[in-house]
Design a protein around this motif. Structure first.
Motif, short mmCIF file in Angstrom:
data_model
loop_
_atom_site.label_atom_id
_atom_site.label_comp_id
_atom_site.label_asym_id
_atom_site.label_seq_id
_atom_site.Cartn_x
_atom_site.Cartn_y
_atom_site.Cartn_z
N PRO A 142 0.81 -1.11 0.00
CA PRO A 142 -0.16 -0.02 0.28
C PRO A 142 0.87 1.07 -0.26
N ASN A 143 0.24 2.37 -0.29
CA ASN A 143 0.91 3.63 -0.33
C ASN A 143 1.13 4.15 1.29
N GLU A 144 1.63 5.32 1.43
CA GLU A 144 2.04 5.76 2.76
C GLU A 144 0.82 6.05 3.43
N GLN A 145 -0.51 5.93 2.99
CA GLN A 145 -1.57 6.10 3.74
C GLN A 145 -2.23 4.76 3.94
N GLY A 146 -1.46 3.76 3.57
CA GLY A 146 -2.00 2.28 3.90
C GLY A 146 -3.25 1.97 2.79
N ARG A 147 -3.24 2.68 1.84
CA ARG A 147 -4.26 2.43 0.38
C ARG A 147 -3.68 2.03 -0.80
N LEU A 148 -4.66 1.35 -1.52
CA LEU A 148 -4.25 1.02 -3.09
C LEU A 148 -5.28 1.81 -3.80
N SER A 149 -4.72 2.17 -5.08
CA SER A 149 -5.63 2.88 -6.11
C SER A 149 -6.67 2.15 -6.18
N ASP A 150 -7.89 2.72 -6.88
CA ASP A 150 -9.19 1.85 -7.01
C ASP A 150 -8.87 0.94 -8.09
N SER A 151 -7.98 1.31 -9.23
CA SER A 151 -7.89 0.16 -10.16
C SER A 151 -7.13 -0.81 -9.72
N ALA A 152 -5.96 -0.60 -8.61
CA ALA A 152 -5.20 -1.74 -8.43
C ALA A 152 -6.18 -2.74 -7.29
N ARG A 153 -6.87 -2.07 -6.64
CA ARG A 153 -7.71 -2.82 -5.78
C ARG A 153 -8.91 -3.53 -6.54
N ASP A 154 -9.18 -3.24 -7.67
CA ASP A 154 -10.10 -3.86 -8.38
C ASP A 154 -9.71 -4.92 -9.14
N ARG A 155 -8.30 -4.94 -9.61
CA ARG A 155 -7.45 -5.89 -10.38
C ARG A 155 -7.22 -7.25 -9.18
N LEU A 156 -6.80 -6.79 -8.02
CA LEU A 156 -6.67 -7.76 -7.02
C LEU A 156 -7.85 -8.34 -6.51
N ARG A 157 -8.74 -7.74 -6.50
CA ARG A 157 -10.08 -8.52 -6.30
C ARG A 157 -10.65 -9.48 -7.30
N ALA A 158 -10.43 -8.94 -8.25
CA ALA A 158 -10.73 -9.77 -9.45
C ALA A 158 -10.05 -11.16 -9.61
N MET A 159 -8.58 -11.08 -9.17
CA MET A 159 -7.85 -12.18 -9.12
C MET A 159 -8.04 -13.26 -8.15
N VAL A 160 -8.57 -12.74 -6.78
CA VAL A 160 -8.96 -13.54 -5.78
C VAL A 160 -10.41 -14.16 -6.03
N GLU A 161 -11.24 -13.49 -6.72
CA GLU A 161 -12.64 -14.18 -6.94
C GLU A 161 -12.90 -14.97 -7.97
N THR A 162 -12.04 -14.77 -8.99
CA THR A 162 -12.14 -15.86 -10.16
C THR A 162 -10.77 -16.43 -10.84
N ASN A 163 -10.78 -17.44 -11.33
CA ASN A 163 -9.68 -18.15 -12.00
C ASN A 163 -10.15 -18.18 -13.63
N ASP A 164 -11.29 -17.67 -13.98
CA ASP A 164 -11.79 -17.95 -15.18
C ASP A 164 -11.36 -16.78 -16.00
N GLY A 165 -10.46 -17.22 -17.02
CA GLY A 165 -9.73 -16.27 -17.86
C GLY A 165 -10.79 -15.30 -18.70
N PHE A 166 -12.04 -15.89 -19.18
CA PHE A 166 -12.95 -14.98 -19.82
C PHE A 166 -13.62 -14.06 -18.97
N GLU A 167 -13.72 -14.30 -17.78
CA GLU A 167 -14.31 -13.34 -16.61
C GLU A 167 -13.12 -12.26 -16.17
N ILE A 168 -11.99 -12.81 -16.38
CA ILE A 168 -10.47 -12.12 -16.02
C ILE A 168 -10.79 -10.67 -17.02
N ALA A 169 -10.81 -11.28 -18.52
CA ALA A 169 -10.67 -10.60 -19.52
C ALA A 169 -11.86 -9.25 -19.59
N ARG A 170 -13.00 -9.75 -19.25
CA ARG A 170 -14.26 -8.73 -19.24
C ARG A 170 -13.85 -7.68 -18.30
N ARG A 171 -13.53 -8.06 -17.14
CA ARG A 171 -13.01 -7.27 -16.05
C ARG A 171 -11.92 -6.20 -16.38
#
Length: 715
Positions: A618-647
């Motif tokens: 995280p940055n100095e404020q202990g946060r991630l950018s919105d897009s970084a958070r969305d990417r990491l959340r998508a990785m945890v939520e699905t292994n499906d490459g087609f869903e990954i591509a859509r996101r």
């Protein structure tokens, strides 16, 4: 009788070419050359200069335009050098602050001048103020339209750009190139009087100079019917060019490659140590049908990580070779090319040897002697299949009879490189069949848009036996805990990838590098042994290493002699080590979603349970950018490459998703594939009709929107 110049008179001297001014050069840099280019250069946003606000009625934080008389103008040196201008509008006083200014500012803002200033109003102990407001003389009437603010660059003032765009609007041919019946069928365009669609001229004039009563939200989110007209035009131009490219390709000749009963194709199927999935059989049949035609195949083979695209490509190569022709496979990196080479040699060499044929290997790092031998084998036809990197398309490579070009990770290659491979047999009057492969599944809207000229085959099934990969997020503060767990995993015989984003220290980015991480892990695992008693070694792999060193490191890791491989993203695609079951991606927040998914796909290829750890900082404020958070959340939520591509498409948009700067595909400037699917479907339906029924209008439409930018379709 008219006077004529004597025969000996010298012709008038050619007028000297006037050098371009800085703004003219800036216009060219933005691609604003033709009048239509300027007319289609639409505003980023608008400023409302149509009304004045009295300071007595203003509210803090509002962006307002005020008019008044300058009562003071001075340069203050403390706390920092600034120009302070006092403006009295008759109801209150406002201080205008300029931290960057020129003598011309002081002259225009001299005491007694009557001006209009526009900016964000701030309150404070000393009353109202504006920082760096825009300003102009108060002479003349207020404008009756919103003031456009255009995308610009250094050396191109807004005032100059506004004049240039207005001139372009007046000179450009804005006659409609879409037949009325097509416009009537387009959703969202018929909102003028009596249900009449907006004309292109009306839409452009409106978007460059909208009236102040128009809701700004409809302009900013591009939902206004005038915007819809521009989007429909743009999508139609794209679809027309795609359909035209497909039609032009259908007039070319390619060799008909037919699978022979009992031939190489069937022999390869029988020799494989596994059974093809239903999806692999289906796409292999689609490709075989294309190869049997005399029209060049132009097909994209897509599938998720590990879906088995290489064996499908090998079957296509077998068909070509069996028909007496050659096949070339080009991969973007030497590691990936070598992975393909190893598999194809293992599968095909026993079948080709009795025929006196070989599989050739061609890269930039070969010795002169080895390269000469390969070039001879390719030119003589002895090499039935050629595998390599960009070296495959170099001028000295001469094919005997090339009939099939395979391009892996096609988005990594530029247009010129893909065209160069296809041109290898065009001198002989043949156009090779082209099969492009991608491990990044393509969402439906992208396939409808950017790949409309391609046939798409999709492997939507993974081979049996692939173990699910568990994905975990871990903050960098728990790094020591992670390394302790890895010690236990390595002691049990597990193999680990540890991926870093950089090779060496960078002052610009606070990222751990591969070299430092290699040293850290080597120290942490010192003295540790595998279950068989052999020492647990840590290897290092990055793109700057010599090819021989890379090969040696990969061989040691693949053999199990190396426990941990610290690497940069050179292992992103193609690397296949079934015994590796742990993937650590350091600074995962810095990677793209598609790249994270590709890296995760390097594990889970064997029988052991596999895990992917996304180590984030995280940055100095202990946060991630919105897009970084969305990417990491998508990785945890699905292994499906087609869903990954859509996101991924939702997060990055089509330009970045496709790597459009590398591929040559022009970005959609106005249309949004996430919200404008209805317009895309309309354009897909009408493009072939327009080419058939109104070819002159269709070509005029493409020239207006694309100019000479449609060459990328040839690749």
């Amino acid at each position: 009788m008219p006077r004529t110049a004597p025969p000996s008179a010298a012709p008038p001297a050619a007028a000297a070419v006037k050098p371009l001014s800085a703004p003219q050069k800036a216009l060219r840099k933005l691609g604003l050359v033709r009048p239509i280019d300027l007319a289609l250069h639409l505003p980023l946003r608008y400023e409302d200069e149509t009304r004045l606000t009295h300071l007595a009625q203003a509210r803090e934080g509002e962006v307002v335009q005020i008019e008044g008389t300058v009562t003071a103008c001075e340069v203050a040196l403390r706390p920092k050098r600034q120009l302070l201008v006092t403006l009295d509008d008759g109801s209150a006083i406002c201080t205008l602050r300029f931290f960057s200014f020129y003598p011309s500012h002081q002259k225009a803002l001299s005491v007694g001048a009557r001006i209009r200033a526009r900016g964000e109003l701030r309150g404070g102990l000393w009353g109202w103020s504006m920082v760096h407001p825009s300003f102009r003389s108060a002479q003349g009437e207020l404008p009756d339209a919103l003031t456009p603010v255009y995308p610009s660059s250094a050396g191109l003032p807004q005032a100059y750009l506004r004049r240039a765009v207005l001139a372009g609007l007046q000179r450009a041919d804005l006659s409609d190139t879409i037949p009325p019946e097509a416009l009537q069928a387009c959703p969202g365009l018929c909102s003028r009087g009596g249900g009449r669609p907006w004309s292109l001229r009306e839409a452009l004039h409106f978007l460059h100079q909208p009236t102040p009563d128009v809701p700004l939200a409809a302009l900013e989110d591009r939902s206004h019917p005038a915007w819809q007209r521009l989007k429909a035009e743009e999508l139609l131009a794209q679809q027309l060019s795609q359909h035209l490219a497909r039609r032009e390709r259908s007039t070319l000749s390619a060799p008909a490659l037919c699978a022979q009963p009992g031939g190489l194709h069937e022999q390869l199927l029988a020799a494989l140590p596994f059974v093809l999935t239903a999806a692999q059989r289906r796409v292999a049949d689609e490709i075989a049908r294309d190869l049997a035609r005399t029209v060049p195949m132009h097909r994209l083979l897509q599938g998720d990580v590990g879906s088995g695209k290489t064996v499908v490509a090998a079957l296509a190569a077998a068909v070509a070779i069996d028909a007496g022709w050659q096949c070339a496979l080009m991969a973007p990196t030497e590691i990936l090319a070598e992975q393909h080479f190893g598999k194809l040699v293992g599968w095909l060499t026993p079948l080709l040897a009795p025929r006196g044929k070989t599989v050739a290997w061609l890269t930039g790092g070969q010795t002169k002697k080895a390269r000469a031998a390969m070039l001879h084998a390719i030119a003589s036809g002895e090499a039935a299949l050629v595998v390599g990197t960009h070296a495959v398309i170099q001028e000295q490579v001469r094919f005997h009879r090339l009939a099939l070009a395979l391009i892996d990770e096609q988005h990594r290659f530029g247009v010129a490189q893909r065209l160069a491979l296809r041109a290898k047999m065009q001198d002989a009057g043949w156009e090779p069949h082209l099969l492009m492969m991608s491990a990044t599944p393509i969402p439906r809207t992208l396939a409808m848009s950017y790949y409309a000229d391609l046939d798409v085959s999709t492997i939507d099934e993974l081979p049996p036996g692939r173990t699910p990969i568990v994905t975990k997020l871990l903050a960098d503060s728990r790094r020591d805990e992670l390394i302790a767990r890895l010690r236990a995993q390595v002691a049990q015989g597990r193999q680990v990838y540890w991926v870093c984003p950089l090779i060496e220290e960078s002052e610009a980015l606070d990222l751990r590098n591969a070299t430092a991480t290699h040293a850290e892990l080597s120290a942490a695992l010192q003295g540790l042994c595998h279950a068989d008693g052999s020492p647990a070694r840590v290897g290092l792999l990055h793109s700057r290493m010599p090819a021989a060193d890379k090969k040696a490191v990969m061989a040691q890791f693949a053999s199990g002699a190396m426990a941990v491989l610290v690497s940069t993203t050179v292992i992103e695609v193609g690397v296949d080590v079934p015994t590796a079951s742990v993937m650590v991606i350091e600074h995962a927040e810095r990677f793209g979603l598609s790249q994270l998914h590709q890296l995760r796909g390097r594990v889970g290829r064997g029988t052991a349970a596999s895990v992917c750890v996304l180590l984030y900082a995280p940055n100095e404020q202990g946060r991630l950018s919105d897009s970084a958070r969305d990417r990491l959340r998508a990785m945890v939520e699905t292994n499906d490459g087609f869903e990954i591509a859509r996101r991924d498409l939702d997060i990055r948009g089509p330009g970045e998703f496709l790597g459009a700067r590398q591929s040559g595909a022009p970005l959609l400037r106005f249309a949004d594939l996430a919200t404008d699917t209805h317009l895309l479907e309309w354009a897909r339906a009408w493009a072939p009709r327009l080419l058939d029924q109104s070819p002159e209008l269709a070509h005029k439409h493409m020239d207006r929107w694309l100019g000479g930018k449609s060459d990328y379709l040839k690749a």
